[in-house]
Motif scaffolding. Structure first.
Motif, PDB file in Angstrom:
ATOM      1  N   SER A 165      -8.978  -2.561   1.872  1.00 50.32           N
ATOM      2  CA  SER A 165      -8.668  -3.690   2.099  1.00 50.32           C
ATOM      3  C   SER A 165      -9.751  -4.860   1.514  1.00 50.32           C
ATOM      4  CB  SER A 165      -8.321  -4.096   3.439  1.00 50.32           C
ATOM      5  OG  SER A 165      -7.178  -3.293   3.933  1.00 50.32           O
TER       6      SER A 165
ATOM      7  N   ASP B 200      -7.975   3.914  -0.414  1.00 52.59           N
ATOM      8  CA  ASP B 200      -7.395   2.486  -0.344  1.00 52.59           C
ATOM      9  C   ASP B 200      -8.488   1.552   0.559  1.00 52.59           C
ATOM     10  OD1 ASP B 200      -6.296   2.032   2.712  1.00 52.59           O
ATOM     11  OD2 ASP B 200      -6.517   3.886   2.118  1.00 52.59           O
TER      12      ASP B 200
ATOM     13  N   LYS C 155      -5.631  -3.045   7.902  1.00 52.19           N
ATOM     14  CA  LYS C 155      -5.323  -3.347   6.527  1.00 52.19           C
ATOM     15  C   LYS C 155      -4.972  -4.893   6.336  1.00 52.19           C
ATOM     16  CE  LYS C 155      -5.323   1.037   5.591  1.00 52.19           C
ATOM     17  NZ  LYS C 155      -6.550   1.678   4.895  1.00 52.19           N
TER      18      LYS C 155
ATOM     19  N   PHE D 248      -6.951   2.099  -4.681  1.00 52.38           N
ATOM     20  CA  PHE D 248      -6.098   0.855  -4.498  1.00 52.38           C
ATOM     21  C   PHE D 248      -6.909  -0.286  -3.823  1.00 52.38           C
ATOM     22  CE2 PHE D 248      -3.024  -1.134  -1.434  1.00 52.38           C
ATOM     23  CZ  PHE D 248      -2.488  -1.624  -2.258  1.00 52.38           C
TER      24      PHE D 248
ATOM     25  N   GLY E 273      -6.327  -3.674  -1.961  1.00 53.86           N
ATOM     26  CA  GLY E 273      -5.368  -4.242  -1.523  1.00 53.86           C
ATOM     27  C   GLY E 273      -5.807  -5.736  -1.248  1.00 53.86           C
TER      28      GLY E 273
ATOM     29  N   GLU F 197       0.605  -1.227   0.006  1.00 53.69           N
ATOM     30  CA  GLU F 197      -0.042   0.053   0.106  1.00 53.69           C
ATOM     31  C   GLU F 197       0.790   1.165   0.202  1.00 53.69           C
ATOM     32  OE1 GLU F 197      -2.851   2.549   3.001  1.00 53.69           O
ATOM     33  OE2 GLU F 197      -2.354   0.444   3.518  1.00 53.69           O
TER      34      GLU F 197
ATOM     35  N   ARG G 166       0.569   4.372  -2.658  1.00 53.07           N
ATOM     36  CA  ARG G 166       0.364   5.901  -2.324  1.00 53.07           C
ATOM     37  C   ARG G 166       1.599   6.609  -2.771  1.00 53.07           C
ATOM     38  NH1 ARG G 166      -3.080   7.317   1.575  1.00 53.07           N
ATOM     39  NH2 ARG G 166      -3.972   5.487   2.898  1.00 53.07           N
TER      40      ARG G 166
END
Length: 453
Positions: free
Chosen positions: A200, A198, A452, A236, A238, A179, A183
């Motif tokens: 998860s 972001d 996360k 993003f 994850g 992550e 970024r």
């Protein structure tokens, strides 16, 4: 990525005024949509979120003050709203300002004043978003820490990829900092002024995934999902391998067309989003086992970037220790402690199965549960051996002990779950079994605590 012109919604029941204002704004380079009443304005706002709204107070179906009140109640991220009225009064201006309107214009409109206020409102909104982004960057520590050749090579690759809208798949073990590099990519890209969202993927339960990603419409109220929140920025994803099949199919369609339907919606929402993802799984094997869609895999995997485990650049361990000590002192108000040279040397030769995340959690535990200015070798060995053998609290109790019970419990639960998640190799299923928590409830808990995965 070329900078997009601000999108302004003009709401007025008088056609001449509506047309005049729109033409003036378009001449200034703005993109404009027009609505003649509240019903039409609601529909246009749902279809596409404006950067600014010019809203008449007196309309045939619903007055502007009531409409503004509705929008403020349902949209925490409401854009600037400038009220207009041909029957201006102090009471109306005060009420509109109290509700959150940026300014109030009386008719007949001064076009010079109109353009000045529009420009200032858009600048103010842009600065607020920029300041929020800077605050977020400062809280997280954007640049990956380390001066080793491994880290420098990875940063160089990321900076070169950042210049293009290529979709990048970050691959690496749990806790290596995928992550953080995502970024770093965003902040070195032309999208740096846009949001970085972001998520998860594994912390979102399958039954909630559609609403979380694509949003919802319900009786005129709009909840904006992750894709819409990331408009003009980066999303993003994850640990993408944890996404359920139905959401994979919907995401594939959204990425291919740059549009989607909110849950309960009937009009397509268009977005401009760069999607990057990460995985610790062998996604090609997941594809072979029919657990992950091949077409989505190829779409997300335009470029693969390997993020190395900490044992491959152990010379960065002292810098990482210092970084996280400073982080917890500043952001969690923990008492300052320093690692002795013997402790640092020992940790440089440690295997770090949990990578940077394990190092971060170790620093946090030692700062919370330890006493004294120095962190010595014996204390480090004890901390790595068993959390049950941690040193007792001294006089330097952590700051969160002074918080209300609920907030202190959140701090404890986050540390507890991160510790057991790391101990169980990053598996949500194993974590649920280890702590005796039903998996659906665990998903909600991980999501609420922003852990996360």
């Amino acid at each position: 990525m070329s900078k997009q012109a601000p999108y302004i919604l003009v709401v007025d029941d008088e056609q001449d005024i509506r047309q005049l204002v729109s033409e003036i704004l378009e001449d200034e380079g703005y993109e404009v949509a027009m609505a003649e009443n509240a019903t039409e304005a609601k529909a246009l706002k749902i279809q596409r979120q404006p950067n600014l709204i010019l809203l008449d107070i007196w309309m045939p179906d619903l007055d502007g003050i009531t409409l503004l009140r509705e929008w403020v109640a349902e949209d925490e991220q409401l854009c600037p709203v400038i009220m207009m009225s041909g029957h201006g009064s102090v009471e109306s201006a005060v009420e509109a300002t109290r509700l959150g309107a940026y300014d109030f214009l009386e008719k007949p409109l001064s076009l010079a004043k109109l353009l000045l206020i529009v420009e200032r409102a858009l600048e103010t909104s842009s600065l607020q978003r920029e300041n929020a982004g800077l605050k977020q960057q400062l809280m997280i520590g954007v640049d990956p820490v380390g001066k080793s050749a491994v880290v420098e090579r990875t940063k160089d690759k990321v900076k070169r990829l950042a210049l293009h809208d290529t979709r990048v798949l970050f691959v690496g073990e749990a806790g290596v900092g995928k992550e953080m590099f995502a970024r770093y990519l965003h902040n070195n890209s032309p999208r740096r002024d846009g949001p970085f969202i972001d998520v998860s993927v594994g912390s979102i339960s399958p039954e909630n995934a559609a609403v979380e990603f694509f949003g919802r419409e319900d009786n005129g109220r709009v909840y904006r999902g992750l894709l819409e929140q990331a408009h003009r920025g980066t999303l993003f994803l994850g640990e993408i391998g944890g996404m359920d099949p139905e959401t994979q199919a919907r995401l594939l369609s959204a990425l291919e067309s740059s549009s989607f339907l909110r849950v309960g919606g009937s009009q397509a929402v268009r977005v401009d989003v760069r999607v990057v993802a990460s995985t610790r799984m062998a996604l090609d094997e997941e594809v072979n086992q029919s657990r992950f869609r091949q077409d989505l895999y190829y779409l997300l995997n335009e470029v693969t970037l390997d993020v190395h485990p900490l044992r491959d650049h152990s010379e960065d361990v002292p810098s990482l220790l210092n970084f996280y000590v400073d982080h917890f002192v500043v952001h969690e108000k923990l008492p300052f402690r320093r690692f002795s040279m013997a402790a640092q040397n020992y940790l440089r030769n440690y295997s770090w199965p949990g990578n940077v995340r394990e190092l971060r959690n170790l620093v946090q535990r030692l700062m919370i549960l330890g006493a004294g200015d120095d962190i010595e070798l014996d204390e480090v060995k004890t901390a790595l051996g068993s959390i049950a053998e941690q040193p007792k609290l001294g006089n330097n109790v952590p700051e969160f002990f002074n918080l209300p019970l609920k907030e202190a419990r959140d701090h404890f639960e986050k540390s507890y779950l991160e510790y057991h998640f790391e101990k169980n190799g990053g598996s949500v299923a194993k974590l649920a079994s280890a702590i005796g928590m039903e998996r659906t409830h665990l998903y909600r808990k991980l999501h609420s605590l922003k852990i996360k995965l």
